[in-house]
Design a protein around this motif. Structure first.
Motif, short mmCIF file in Angstrom:
data_model
loop_
_atom_site.label_atom_id
_atom_site.label_comp_id
_atom_site.label_asym_id
_atom_site.label_seq_id
_atom_site.Cartn_x
_atom_site.Cartn_y
_atom_site.Cartn_z
N TRP A 119 0.84 -1.19 0.00
CA TRP A 119 0.00 0.00 0.00
C TRP A 119 0.89 1.25 0.00
O TRP A 119 1.96 1.25 0.60
CB TRP A 119 -0.90 0.03 1.24
CG TRP A 119 -1.84 -1.13 1.33
CD1 TRP A 119 -3.12 -1.20 0.88
CD2 TRP A 119 -1.56 -2.41 1.92
NE1 TRP A 119 -3.68 -2.42 1.14
CE2 TRP A 119 -2.73 -3.19 1.79
CE3 TRP A 119 -0.45 -2.97 2.55
CZ2 TRP A 119 -2.82 -4.50 2.26
CZ3 TRP A 119 -0.53 -4.27 3.02
CH2 TRP A 119 -1.70 -5.02 2.87
N ASP A 145 -6.19 4.49 -1.88
CA ASP A 145 -7.65 4.58 -1.93
C ASP A 145 -8.32 3.36 -1.33
O ASP A 145 -9.53 3.16 -1.49
CB ASP A 145 -8.13 4.81 -3.37
CG ASP A 145 -7.62 3.75 -4.35
OD1 ASP A 145 -7.03 2.76 -3.90
OD2 ASP A 145 -7.83 3.93 -5.57
N THR A 146 -7.56 2.51 -0.62
CA THR A 146 -8.12 1.37 0.10
C THR A 146 -7.53 1.34 1.50
O THR A 146 -6.45 1.90 1.74
CB THR A 146 -7.80 0.04 -0.61
OG1 THR A 146 -6.37 -0.14 -0.66
CG2 THR A 146 -8.38 0.02 -2.03
N PRO A 271 -8.32 5.34 3.88
CA PRO A 271 -7.66 6.29 2.98
C PRO A 271 -7.65 7.70 3.57
O PRO A 271 -8.66 8.20 4.05
CB PRO A 271 -8.53 6.21 1.72
CG PRO A 271 -9.08 4.82 1.74
CD PRO A 271 -9.35 4.53 3.19
#
Length: 294
Positions: A119, A145-146, A271
């Motif tokens: 990530w 975005d996760t 996020p």
């Protein structure tokens, strides 16, 4: 090494950092006396430094594998032939100095997705000196975005001799497997009673995490200096005491080793969300030699 140290000073306190060597602290000294292990001149190895940051996780993840968000994740094993991934990304990657003053600095690291961490994140490390203490803060922001799992810590090496005593409060201790993963929880005094000042050096290895840590640890040195290490955002204290050594580690961390594979897990950042951990080392030079040692 093409990494000019950033030297900070406040009164008799001096510190130096190497952004290119994992954002590591090279030394911390008071009136010319080393408080932490000093890095050898020219060394670029974070494992030879006085301290280094742990981000985005602390200690070990078993075999670099864990389930998260419905997927089976695999990280690169990043420590030679050691079977587990260890200490995160920050200590093996260059940081950039963004704000530098005579007594403080802010270092930043931007991570893109790779096999070391799946990530993207932004990490900031701020170091500030005052006349009698050093403070360090470490923050981690999920820029993806996760959601992502997240953990933080510091890995300082304190100097010790036969007269050095250690004291801290904790509720429990985790004994380890031969490959240094937590195995079972026992009473906090199982490897030595640190609830009162006790000699820190010994002939056996300690590489174990303490749960329910009170957030403070006191080191009474043979030269009369008293160091107090305190932290916020760190419910755990990992102690590394090599046998017959001259230094030891008190690592304030946000989670236990391999937490991501255990009940309770690690923190999860949405996020844009940020977590933070801070550590301070306070110096008291007013004590007479061996004061407070039973």
């Amino acid at each position: 090494m093409n990494d000019q140290p950033i030297i900070l000073r406040a009164g008799a306190l001096e510190a130096a950092l190497s952004p290119a060597a994992g954002g590591s602290l090279r030394w911390l000294s008071y009136d010319g006396v080393d408080l932490l292990r000093r890095a050898p001149d020219g060394s670029a190895d974070p494992l030879a430094m006085a301290s280094f940051p742990l981000v985005p996780y602390a200690n070990r993840i078993a075999h670099g594998r864990f389930p998260f968000d419905g997927k089976n994740c695999q990280l690169r094993r990043n420590f030679g032939d050691h079977p587990h991934s260890i200490h995160g990304v920050g200590w093996q990657t260059k940081w950039t100095a963004k704000e530098t003053y005579a007594d403080s600095v802010k270092l930043v690291q931007i991570h893109d997705v790779n096999d070391d961490w799946l990530w993207p994140f932004r990490a900031e490390q701020c170091v500030t000196l005052k006349s009698s203490h050093m403070s360090m803060s470490l923050s981690l922001t999920n820029v993806g975005d996760t959601p992502m799992p997240a953990g933080l810590g510091f890995h300082p090496y304190l100097l010790a001799d036969a007269a050095t005593h250690l004291q801290f409060d904790a509720k429990s201790l985790w004994l380890s497997t031969p490959d240094m993963l937590p195995d079972r929880e026992v009473s906090a005094d199982s490897l030595g009673d640190w609830s009162h000042p006790a000699p820190v050096l010994g002939d056996g290895l300690i590489d174990n995490v303490y749960g329910g840590w009170g957030g403070s640890a006191t080191v009474l040195r043979g030269d009369g200096l008293r160091l107090t290490l305190c932290a916020t955002g760190a419910d755990w204290l990992h102690v590394f005491r090599p046998p017959d050594g001259t230094d030891f580690c008190l690592e304030p961390v946000s989670h236990m080793p391999d937490a991501i594979n255990r009940p309770g897990g690690m923190a999860i950042l949405a996020p844009g969300e940020t977590m933070q951990l801070s550590m301070a080392i306070e110096i008291d030079r007013t004590l007479p030699k061996s004061a407070g040692i039973a």
